[in-house]
Scaffold this motif. Structure first.
Motif, PDB file in Angstrom:
ATOM      1  N   VAL A  93       0.822  -1.132   0.101  1.00 24.64           N
ATOM      2  CA  VAL A  93      -0.066   0.024   0.046  1.00 24.64           C
ATOM      3  C   VAL A  93       0.845   1.077   0.122  1.00 24.64           C
ATOM      4  CG1 VAL A  93      -0.467  -0.200   2.553  1.00 24.64           C
ATOM      5  CG2 VAL A  93      -2.005   1.229   1.081  1.00 24.64           C
ATOM      6  N   ALA A  94       1.032   1.894  -1.299  1.00 27.87           N
ATOM      7  CA  ALA A  94       1.737   3.016  -1.477  1.00 27.87           C
ATOM      8  C   ALA A  94       1.494   4.143  -0.132  1.00 27.87           C
ATOM      9  CB  ALA A  94       1.763   3.827  -2.822  1.00 27.87           C
ATOM     10  N   PRO A  95       2.565   4.898   0.225  1.00 30.90           N
ATOM     11  CA  PRO A  95       3.983   4.734   0.068  1.00 30.90           C
ATOM     12  C   PRO A  95       4.578   3.791   1.027  1.00 30.90           C
ATOM     13  CG  PRO A  95       3.815   6.530   1.184  1.00 30.90           C
ATOM     14  CD  PRO A  95       2.369   6.019   1.133  1.00 30.90           C
ATOM     15  N   LYS A  96       3.908   2.684   1.576  1.00 31.52           N
ATOM     16  CA  LYS A  96       4.471   1.867   2.526  1.00 31.52           C
ATOM     17  C   LYS A  96       5.442   0.646   1.917  1.00 31.52           C
ATOM     18  CE  LYS A  96       2.918   4.296   5.869  1.00 31.52           C
ATOM     19  NZ  LYS A  96       3.484   5.340   6.701  1.00 31.52           N
ATOM     20  N   LEU A  97       6.133  -0.168   2.619  1.00 24.50           N
ATOM     21  CA  LEU A  97       6.588  -1.159   2.138  1.00 24.50           C
ATOM     22  C   LEU A  97       5.599  -2.415   2.293  1.00 24.50           C
ATOM     23  CD1 LEU A  97      10.210  -0.765   3.521  1.00 24.50           C
ATOM     24  CD2 LEU A  97       9.552  -0.433   1.143  1.00 24.50           C
ATOM     25  N   TYR A  98       4.705  -2.634   3.296  1.00 29.67           N
ATOM     26  CA  TYR A  98       4.120  -3.754   3.580  1.00 29.67           C
ATOM     27  C   TYR A  98       2.522  -3.516   3.046  1.00 29.67           C
ATOM     28  CZ  TYR A  98       2.473  -0.275   6.946  1.00 29.67           C
ATOM     29  OH  TYR A  98       1.957   1.003   7.599  1.00 29.67           O
ATOM     30  N   SER A  99       1.842  -4.480   3.129  1.00 27.65           N
ATOM     31  CA  SER A  99       0.607  -4.734   2.453  1.00 27.65           C
ATOM     32  C   SER A  99      -0.524  -4.244   3.474  1.00 27.65           C
ATOM     33  CB  SER A  99       0.259  -6.035   2.022  1.00 27.65           C
ATOM     34  OG  SER A  99       0.271  -6.978   3.362  1.00 27.65           O
ATOM     35  N   ALA A 100      -1.702  -3.717   2.910  1.00 26.78           N
ATOM     36  CA  ALA A 100      -2.728  -3.420   3.722  1.00 26.78           C
ATOM     37  C   ALA A 100      -3.955  -3.529   3.224  1.00 26.78           C
ATOM     38  CB  ALA A 100      -2.591  -2.005   4.390  1.00 26.78           C
ATOM     39  N   GLY A 101      -5.197  -3.573   3.791  1.00 28.74           N
ATOM     40  CA  GLY A 101      -6.428  -3.715   3.327  1.00 28.74           C
ATOM     41  C   GLY A 101      -7.541  -3.317   4.081  1.00 28.74           C
ATOM     42  N   LYS A 102      -8.813  -3.161   3.712  1.00 28.31           N
ATOM     43  CA  LYS A 102      -9.863  -2.871   4.253  1.00 28.31           C
ATOM     44  C   LYS A 102     -10.313  -4.208   4.597  1.00 28.31           C
ATOM     45  CE  LYS A 102     -12.869   0.276   3.074  1.00 28.31           C
ATOM     46  NZ  LYS A 102     -14.026   0.746   2.095  1.00 28.31           N
ATOM     47  N   VAL A 103     -11.015  -4.795   6.141  1.00 34.87           N
ATOM     48  CA  VAL A 103     -11.490  -5.632   6.488  1.00 34.87           C
ATOM     49  C   VAL A 103     -12.717  -5.606   7.160  1.00 34.87           C
ATOM     50  CG1 VAL A 103      -9.057  -6.421   6.916  1.00 34.87           C
ATOM     51  CG2 VAL A 103     -10.137  -5.612   8.824  1.00 34.87           C
ATOM     52  N   GLN A 104     -13.685  -6.655   7.163  1.00 36.37           N
ATOM     53  CA  GLN A 104     -14.857  -6.823   7.781  1.00 36.37           C
ATOM     54  C   GLN A 104     -14.424  -7.648   9.056  1.00 36.37           C
ATOM     55  OE1 GLN A 104     -18.024  -5.442   6.841  1.00 36.37           O
ATOM     56  NE2 GLN A 104     -18.784  -5.987   8.996  1.00 36.37           N
ATOM     57  N   LEU A 105     -14.605  -6.940  10.279  1.00 33.39           N
ATOM     58  CA  LEU A 105     -14.390  -7.701  11.523  1.00 33.39           C
ATOM     59  C   LEU A 105     -15.489  -8.356  12.182  1.00 33.39           C
ATOM     60  CD1 LEU A 105     -12.519  -4.492  13.161  1.00 33.39           C
ATOM     61  CD2 LEU A 105     -11.534  -6.600  12.536  1.00 33.39           C
ATOM     62  N   PHE A 106     -15.236  -9.512  12.629  1.00 31.03           N
ATOM     63  CA  PHE A 106     -16.421 -10.327  13.227  1.00 31.03           C
ATOM     64  C   PHE A 106     -16.474  -9.740  14.651  1.00 31.03           C
ATOM     65  CE2 PHE A 106     -15.807 -14.853  11.278  1.00 31.03           C
ATOM     66  CZ  PHE A 106     -15.809 -14.368  10.173  1.00 31.03           C
ATOM     67  N   LYS A 107     -17.468 -10.265  15.216  1.00 31.32           N
ATOM     68  CA  LYS A 107     -17.909  -9.866  16.535  1.00 31.32           C
ATOM     69  C   LYS A 107     -16.503 -10.350  17.504  1.00 31.32           C
ATOM     70  CE  LYS A 107     -21.727 -11.655  17.161  1.00 31.32           C
ATOM     71  NZ  LYS A 107     -23.053 -11.983  17.568  1.00 31.32           N
ATOM     72  N   GLU A 108     -16.344  -9.750  18.538  1.00 24.35           N
ATOM     73  CA  GLU A 108     -15.275 -10.186  19.679  1.00 24.35           C
ATOM     74  C   GLU A 108     -15.868 -11.408  20.204  1.00 24.35           C
ATOM     75  OE1 GLU A 108     -14.664  -7.282  22.718  1.00 24.35           O
ATOM     76  OE2 GLU A 108     -13.705  -5.823  21.194  1.00 24.35           O
ATOM     77  N   PRO A 109     -14.960 -12.413  20.206  1.00 26.78           N
ATOM     78  CA  PRO A 109     -15.237 -13.930  20.812  1.00 26.78           C
ATOM     79  C   PRO A 109     -15.748 -14.001  22.324  1.00 26.78           C
ATOM     80  CG  PRO A 109     -12.817 -13.521  21.063  1.00 26.78           C
ATOM     81  CD  PRO A 109     -13.283 -12.412  20.166  1.00 26.78           C
ATOM     82  N   GLU A 110     -16.522 -14.980  22.431  1.00 22.88           N
ATOM     83  CA  GLU A 110     -17.362 -15.221  23.924  1.00 22.88           C
ATOM     84  C   GLU A 110     -16.032 -15.434  24.866  1.00 22.88           C
ATOM     85  OE1 GLU A 110     -17.767 -16.911  21.010  1.00 22.88           O
ATOM     86  OE2 GLU A 110     -19.677 -17.785  20.862  1.00 22.88           O
ATOM     87  N   THR A 111     -15.924 -14.747  25.906  1.00 19.62           N
ATOM     88  CA  THR A 111     -15.061 -14.926  26.747  1.00 19.62           C
ATOM     89  C   THR A 111     -15.217 -16.204  27.781  1.00 19.62           C
ATOM     90  OG1 THR A 111     -15.935 -13.306  28.295  1.00 19.62           O
ATOM     91  CG2 THR A 111     -14.312 -12.500  26.809  1.00 19.62           C
ATOM     92  N   GLN A 112     -16.549 -16.458  27.803  1.00 18.52           N
ATOM     93  CA  GLN A 112     -16.890 -17.552  28.577  1.00 18.52           C
ATOM     94  C   GLN A 112     -17.735 -18.333  27.625  1.00 18.52           C
ATOM     95  OE1 GLN A 112     -15.761 -18.543  31.556  1.00 18.52           O
ATOM     96  NE2 GLN A 112     -14.451 -17.171  32.097  1.00 18.52           N
TER      97      GLN A 112
END
Length: 210
Positions: A93-112
């Motif tokens: 992802v210009a001007p960086k050296l690394y890749s990047a992107g837009k993501v769709q996040l899942f819900k946070e996992p159940e803690t119990q």
């Protein structure tokens, strides 16, 4: 929820609430990690399988910079936050050296989470057949499916499939099906090993009544 993330593809599956230690040696990922440390931001680890990015991964945050070397390499500790699906990917992802992107996040996992009837017993049977000590904690905050997924003989493709499942019930049902397939195989292997060990030993055989 959508979010832009720098991405660090790896040939492994990282699960939410999993601790992962990384040695950072490539220049592009040194840049990525340094920016995350400086800005206190997260990054994503999408799973890389057979030369491809299937699309799912886990957002992680850095919990500790354990060591920084003179040449820029780093040892860091991270923890998974939540799973995501890549919507848009750029490498780099210009001007960086690394890749990047837009993501769709899942819900946070159940803690119990509850453990489905039969799953814990099958996991214990698997460990018994592998002659391994149980090294998981059913009371841990991390969902049980994520806690044992790396430890019961799943392929990376199966581990990835588990990551794509949005609920703990689906994941635990998937693990039960896997263990139902693999335990009979391991049991037969153990019987075969026992027959091999007995070969050449004196045997007390009952007479056959024809």
């Amino acid at each position: 929820m959508e979010k832009n993330l720098p991405l660090f593809p790896l040939n492994l599956v990282v699960y939410p609430l999993e601790d992962l230690n990384l040695h950072i040696f490539e220049e592009r990922y040194q840049q990525l990690i340094n920016e995350c440390l400086e800005n206190e931001t997260t990054f994503g680890i999408p799973t890389f399988i057979d030369g491809k990015l299937p699309g799912f991964g886990t957002e992680v945050k850095i919990t500790q910079l354990s060591k920084k070397y003179d040449d820029g390499r780093m040892d860091i500790k991270t923890i998974g936050l939540r799973a995501f699906r890549i919507i848009d990917f750029h490498n780099p992802v210009a001007p960086k050296l690394y890749s990047a992107g837009k993501v769709q996040l899942f819900k946070e996992p159940e803690t119990q989470s509850m453990i489905m009837p039969g799953l814990l017993e099958r996991v214990k049977k698997f460990y018994q057949l592998m002659y391994e000590d149980l090294n998981f904690n059913p009371e841990k905050i991390q969902p049980f499916s994520y806690q044992v997924a790396h430890k019961i003989g799943l392929t990376i493709e199966e581990e990835y499939m588990l990551l794509t499942m949005p609920t703990e019930l689906e994941r635990q049902a998937f693990l039960i099906q896997h263990l139902e397939r693999i335990i009979p195989i391991l049991t037969e292997v153990e019987r075969t090993k026992e027959r091999i060990r007995m070969n050449g030993h004196f045997k007390n055989l009952d007479p056959l009544d024809f």
